[in-house]
Design a protein around this motif. Structure first.
Motif: not given
Lengths: 116, 116
Positions: A18-28
């Motif tokens: 879930r933290r990796a998913i959030l990290a991915r969403l920081t770029s859009g």
């Protein structure tokens, strides 16, 4: 038990995927398929993680039935940040004290050199 | 699943009683009995919460068998703080953009007054 917002947020964050998913969403924004790509887990498993993030208010999903892009919401993270404030003060103080001590050590170390 | 240190920390923090225990420890060491006082839960329940905090490295307990005082350890919280860094940047940027927009609105609002 964990029904307050901060507990729900922290519980949602307590998972590396879930933290990796959030990290991915920081770029859009990203679709479920795009989010699933880097992980060796099934689409339904990713969907379950997204539901947890959505319930915690950490992501919002678009209305388009075909492509429901996920978007990061930072408000719950800001609440975590505010909660951390008083603890941040603690280690800042400890660092200050360590800095004072190192300065004192250096000052003390210079003395013999001046004498020689 | 949650075996990495950050997940263990966040999971331990995802409970209001455990966060209240940590908050109490910011003002100094305390025994289990002292920590249990403000809560309407049993001593064994408090002990279970302390075990979770101890496993996450958020507290350490004294060796004295009679009085094993609990002490706050900030290292795991610093890890949470570091993890939050990239997200903090996001809302800082958003605040900056909002600031720019408000400045622009104010500047735009002054124009008609200048003309009248």
């Amino acid at each position: 038990m964990a029904t307050d917002q901060l507990s729900t947020t922290l519980s949602a964050l307590a998972d590396p995927t879930r933290r990796a998913i959030l990290a991915r969403l920081t770029s859009g924004e990203a679709s479920v398929t795009e989010l699933a790509e880097p992980f060796e887990i099934s689409l339904p498993a990713v969907s379950r993680h997204l539901k947890v993030l959505e319930r915690a208010g950490l992501i919002v999903r678009g209305r388009d039935a075909q492509w429901r892009p996920c978007r990061l919401e930072t408000a719950p993270l800001q609440e975590v940040d505010e909660w951390l404030m008083r603890y941040r003060r603690l280690w800042d103080e400890r660092l200050d004290r360590l800095g004072d001590y190192l300065e004192w050590l250096q000052a003390d170390g210079r003395k013999p050199r001046r004498r020689s």
